[in-house]
Design a protein around this motif. Structure first.
Motif, PDB file in Angstrom:
ATOM      1  N   CYS A  80       0.944  -1.353  -0.191  1.00 33.75           N
ATOM      2  CA  CYS A  80       0.117  -0.300   0.027  1.00 33.75           C
ATOM      3  C   CYS A  80       0.983   1.391  -0.023  1.00 33.75           C
ATOM      4  O   CYS A  80       2.010   1.461   0.782  1.00 33.75           O
ATOM      5  CB  CYS A  80      -1.260   0.384   1.330  1.00 33.75           C
ATOM      6  N   THR A  83      -1.365   7.038   1.613  1.00 31.42           N
ATOM      7  CA  THR A  83      -0.051   8.265   2.313  1.00 31.42           C
ATOM      8  C   THR A  83       0.406   8.004   4.043  1.00 31.42           C
ATOM      9  O   THR A  83       1.443   8.062   4.512  1.00 31.42           O
ATOM     10  CB  THR A  83      -1.450   9.732   2.503  1.00 31.42           C
ATOM     11  N   GLY A 123      -7.577   0.996   3.117  1.00 34.02           N
ATOM     12  CA  GLY A 123      -8.693   0.887   3.941  1.00 34.02           C
ATOM     13  C   GLY A 123      -8.400   0.449   5.451  1.00 34.02           C
ATOM     14  O   GLY A 123      -8.934  -0.156   5.876  1.00 34.02           O
TER      15      GLY A 123
HETATM   16  S1  FES Z   1      -3.030   4.382   3.271  1.00 36.40           S
HETATM   17 FE1  FES Z   1      -2.396   2.222   3.506  1.00 36.40          FE
HETATM   18  S2  FES Z   1      -4.136   1.062   4.657  1.00 36.40           S
HETATM   19 FE2  FES Z   1      -4.685   3.174   4.157  1.00 36.40          FE
END
Ligand code: FES
Length: 160
Positions: A80, A83, A123
């Protein structure tokens, strides 16, 4: 020229659905599962068997993220880069996976063992940084632990 993929897998899939355009997405989902990607020669046969223009088959194949036109690794690694994960070290994790596997995001190892992808926020920001190895979510992931996850995912012992 003979196709390089096992077309009998496709025959088994096609046998389960009416040969019509409405079956296209279900057939493509099964093809993706069976071959781990959508081989060109398979898509050509899907188009002719379902009587759908090849351009439409490719259009659907490239529209949905779940489909891939390139061979994917047995284990898909998704890092991921949202941010929260970026702030907490996603870049170092990507660097470590790249270094260990010799691939960049979007690429697959030569032995088809792994594919590396970056993804937007999944998420689970409270667990940042998040890496998904196969179907396993790893929260608070550390670059220094990636070798463990890769080894386990490959089915090996958990070595250092
Ligand atoms: S920014 Fe990686 S899970 Fe939300």
């Amino acid at each position: 020229m003979q196709p390089c993929v096992d077309m009998t897998l496709l025959d088994d899939i096609l046998a389960q659905y009416p040969h019509e355009e409405q079956s296209l997405i279900q057939v493509l989902q099964d093809v993706q599962r069976a071959y781990n990607y959508l081989p060109c020669e398979v898509l050509e046969k899907v188009a002719s068997e379902l009587k759908v223009p090849l351009a439409k088959v490719f259009s659907v194949s490239t529209f949905y993220k779940a489909f891939s036109l390139n061979p994917q690794g047995k284990v898909i690694i998704k890092v991921c880069t949202g941010t929260a994960c970026h702030i907490r070290g996603a870049t170092q994790i990507i660097d470590e996976v790249e270094r260990r596997l010799g691939i960049k995001p979007g690429e697959t190892t030569e032995d088809l063992g792994f594919t590396l992808h970056t993804v937007n926020c999944v998420g689970a920001c409270a667990m940042a940084p998040v890496v998904i190895v196969g179907d396993k979510y790893v929260g608070a992931a550390k670059a220094s632990d990636m070798h463990k996850y890769l080894t386990v995912a490959k089915g090996g012992d958990n070595e250092n």
